[in-house]
Every structure is written in C-alpha cells, then in structure tokens.
Scaffold this motif. Sequence first.
Motif, mmCIF file in Angstrom:
data_model
loop_
_atom_site.group_PDB
_atom_site.id
_atom_site.type_symbol
_atom_site.label_atom_id
_atom_site.label_comp_id
_atom_site.label_asym_id
_atom_site.label_seq_id
_atom_site.Cartn_x
_atom_site.Cartn_y
_atom_site.Cartn_z
ATOM 1 N N ASN A 200 -26.882 4.117 20.571
ATOM 2 C CA ASN A 200 -26.766 4.322 22.015
ATOM 3 C C ASN A 200 -27.193 3.038 22.691
ATOM 4 O OD1 ASN A 200 -26.015 7.004 21.722
ATOM 5 N ND2 ASN A 200 -28.124 7.718 21.812
ATOM 6 N N LEU A 201 -26.252 2.383 23.327
ATOM 7 C CA LEU A 201 -26.543 1.085 23.950
ATOM 8 C C LEU A 201 -26.616 1.233 25.458
ATOM 9 C CD1 LEU A 201 -24.496 -2.021 22.752
ATOM 10 C CD2 LEU A 201 -26.959 -1.635 22.635
ATOM 11 N N GLN A 202 -27.628 0.630 26.044
ATOM 12 C CA GLN A 202 -27.715 0.597 27.492
ATOM 13 C C GLN A 202 -26.965 -0.641 27.963
ATOM 14 O OE1 GLN A 202 -29.819 3.076 28.783
ATOM 15 N NE2 GLN A 202 -29.124 2.654 30.868
ATOM 16 N N ILE A 203 -25.866 -0.450 28.692
ATOM 17 C CA ILE A 203 -25.150 -1.610 29.237
ATOM 18 C C ILE A 203 -25.173 -1.458 30.751
ATOM 19 C CG2 ILE A 203 -22.962 -2.867 29.357
ATOM 20 C CD1 ILE A 203 -22.368 -1.920 26.529
ATOM 21 N N GLY A 204 -25.960 -2.304 31.407
ATOM 22 C CA GLY A 204 -26.202 -2.116 32.836
ATOM 23 C C GLY A 204 -26.901 -0.787 33.025
ATOM 24 N N LYS A 205 -26.349 0.059 33.870
ATOM 25 C CA LYS A 205 -26.979 1.359 34.107
ATOM 26 C C LYS A 205 -26.423 2.430 33.179
ATOM 27 C CE LYS A 205 -28.750 1.131 38.802
ATOM 28 N NZ LYS A 205 -28.054 0.511 39.931
ATOM 29 N N THR A 208 -23.797 3.588 26.589
ATOM 30 C CA THR A 208 -22.552 3.586 25.830
ATOM 31 C C THR A 208 -22.869 3.865 24.366
ATOM 32 O OG1 THR A 208 -21.732 1.848 27.294
ATOM 33 C CG2 THR A 208 -20.483 2.235 25.289
ATOM 34 N N VAL A 210 -21.997 3.247 20.590
ATOM 35 C CA VAL A 210 -21.320 2.172 19.868
ATOM 36 C C VAL A 210 -21.358 2.420 18.358
ATOM 37 C CG1 VAL A 210 -21.281 -0.310 19.412
ATOM 38 C CG2 VAL A 210 -22.005 0.523 21.646
ATOM 39 N N PRO A 227 -16.712 1.167 20.979
ATOM 40 C CA PRO A 227 -17.269 2.333 21.665
ATOM 41 C C PRO A 227 -16.746 3.646 21.070
ATOM 42 C CG PRO A 227 -15.736 1.100 23.091
ATOM 43 C CD PRO A 227 -15.823 0.357 21.810
ATOM 44 N N THR A 242 -13.444 -3.242 23.182
ATOM 45 C CA THR A 242 -14.694 -3.919 22.864
ATOM 46 C C THR A 242 -15.768 -3.385 23.804
ATOM 47 O OG1 THR A 242 -14.032 -5.684 24.369
ATOM 48 C CG2 THR A 242 -13.631 -6.047 22.034
ATOM 49 N N ILE A 243 -17.030 -3.681 23.493
ATOM 50 C CA ILE A 243 -18.079 -3.056 24.297
ATOM 51 C C ILE A 243 -18.531 -3.902 25.473
ATOM 52 C CG2 ILE A 243 -19.005 -1.468 22.589
ATOM 53 C CD1 ILE A 243 -21.100 -3.649 21.954
ATOM 54 N N PHE A 244 -18.077 -5.140 25.534
ATOM 55 C CA PHE A 244 -18.553 -5.954 26.666
ATOM 56 C C PHE A 244 -17.434 -6.285 27.641
ATOM 57 C CE2 PHE A 244 -21.444 -6.960 23.113
ATOM 58 C CZ PHE A 244 -22.598 -6.421 23.651
#
Length: 244
Positions: A200-205, A208, A210, A227, A242-244
């Motif tokens: 579980n990735l925190q991307i900004g708020k 996501t 992954v 994702p 992709t995740i970014f």
Amino acid sequence: MLERVPTGIAGLDEMLEGGIPRGRTVIIVGGPGTGKTIMCTQFLVNGIMMYGENGIFVSLEESRSHLYQAMERFSWDLDRLEKAGNFRFVDASPLCRAAGDVKIGKYAVGRREFSILGLMNTIEQIAELTDAKRIAVDPLAMIIFQYKDMHERRNAYVDMIDSLTATGATCMTTMEVPSTGPGTVVEEEYLAHGVIALQNLQIGKAMTRVMQIRKMRATAADFQPRPYKIDNSGIVVYADETIF
Ligand SMILES: Nc1ncnc2c1ncn2[C@@H]1O[C@H](COP(=O)(O)OP(=O)(O)O)[C@@H](O)[C@H]1O
Ligand SMILES: [Mg+2]
C-alpha cells in the motif's frame, strides 16, 4: 517448452508471460490487508473454475468459517467447491496454538512432533487424494518464526519448498511483512522460485495498491511495479499502467 499455470488474475498473467511456471513455489510478501489471502484463494478458485485444476488451501491463521465467509464477497463458494471434491481446506492453525494434541482433518499430529515435515506429510497425502494441481499455504509466519535460528528457519522453508515441489503442484505461500519497499527483503525471498510483493503506497494524499514481481525463476517477467485494486471480483492488476 516451459508450461505455464495461469493465475486467472487479470493483468498478472500478462506480467508473467502467461502464468507461473508449472510446479514452482512462489512467495507473496506484503503488509496486512494487502490482499495476500485473497490472491491465494483467487488462484485456487480460478484454477478450479477456469482451468479444471483442483486446489488445497492450507491455513495457518484463518479458520475455515472465517475464510469461507470472507470469500463470499467475491462470489467464491468454497463450500460448494469443497463438496464437489475440487477444493480442500486444511486447517493447520491449531498447530500454531499453544497446547495439546491436534488434528488436521483426520490426521492426528501431536504437538511435540509438530514440524514442517509433519505438516508437509499431511499436505502431500491430501494433495494426492485430491489430485491437487495448486496449493496455497497462508501465511508462513507462524511456522517459520518458531525457529529462532536463521539457519533452522532457512532449512524449514527449504524443506517446505522441496515438499511442495514433490507434489508437482504449483504453489503460493505468503509472508506478512511490515514493509515491502525496495530495501526490505525477507530471507524466504531468496529461497522461493518467485516473489510477488504487494504494497500500500501513499502517493500524495491517495493510497495506491502496488504489485511488483521481484523474482520469477525460469522466465522473463514484467518487474515494474504496477497498480492493482481489490473489488468484488477480487484482485485486478493494471499491467499497462505505471504508478507515477
Ligand atoms: N469487496 C472488496 N472491495 C474492496 N476491497 C476489499 C473487498 N474485500 C476485501 N477488501 C480488502 O482486502 C483486504 C484484505 O485482504 P486479505 O487478502 O485478507 O489481506 P492480507 O491477507 O494481505 O492481510 C483489505 O484491505 C480489504 O479492504
Ligand atoms: Mg491474510
């Protein structure tokens, strides 16, 4: 030709050039709530419903009723599959509790004799009876962590892989880890034939989910983090994103 065992999980088979190499044992590593148990069950249920391959779920944590109930959300009727003889639930969770003799199905296993080999012996017998082509062992932590010594712990997992490999089935084992970032590698990842990390990735708020294939022997694979989501159909991987 290397034979593939499709997981039937959308996106994942693409990443694996069709599926997990047959007969191999993969480890799924990830934090709590990342979907390890769902992934194992989905692999087994798809095996039965889509590919005609029987499966065994060896549970070291969740009871039969809890698992069956939780999986109803995805419309996976484990009870029906079990009654039809395609699915077996092996409750090995008593092995991890404190005292007394325990039973796995009709096989009695004394607590003091409890070892990976004892459990594997049972699994091998049930695999043969069920003609299982897929086996999930979820989660490993309880059996592995009884060994304080790293050398013993390695041996225990090697024994398990050997034994799973001997059944000829394609296997998923799981390991709960607090973080699966690039720097964290659990010992078992070196030993398994393949490693899939869930995070579980925190991307900004936003949070996501992954998935990353970190290793898969005998095949090329997509090693990029991708994702994924969990919805009422189970796990879905976005193999083209992709995740970014
Ligand atoms: N129908 C659903 N829709 C979305 N997410 C779900 C659904 N059912 C379960 N989940 C999510 O699945 C996760 C639990 O999956 P599980 O396989 O038990 O995790 P793990 O075994 O890695 O601890 C939780 O994060 C939960 O929010
Ligand atoms: Mg779980």
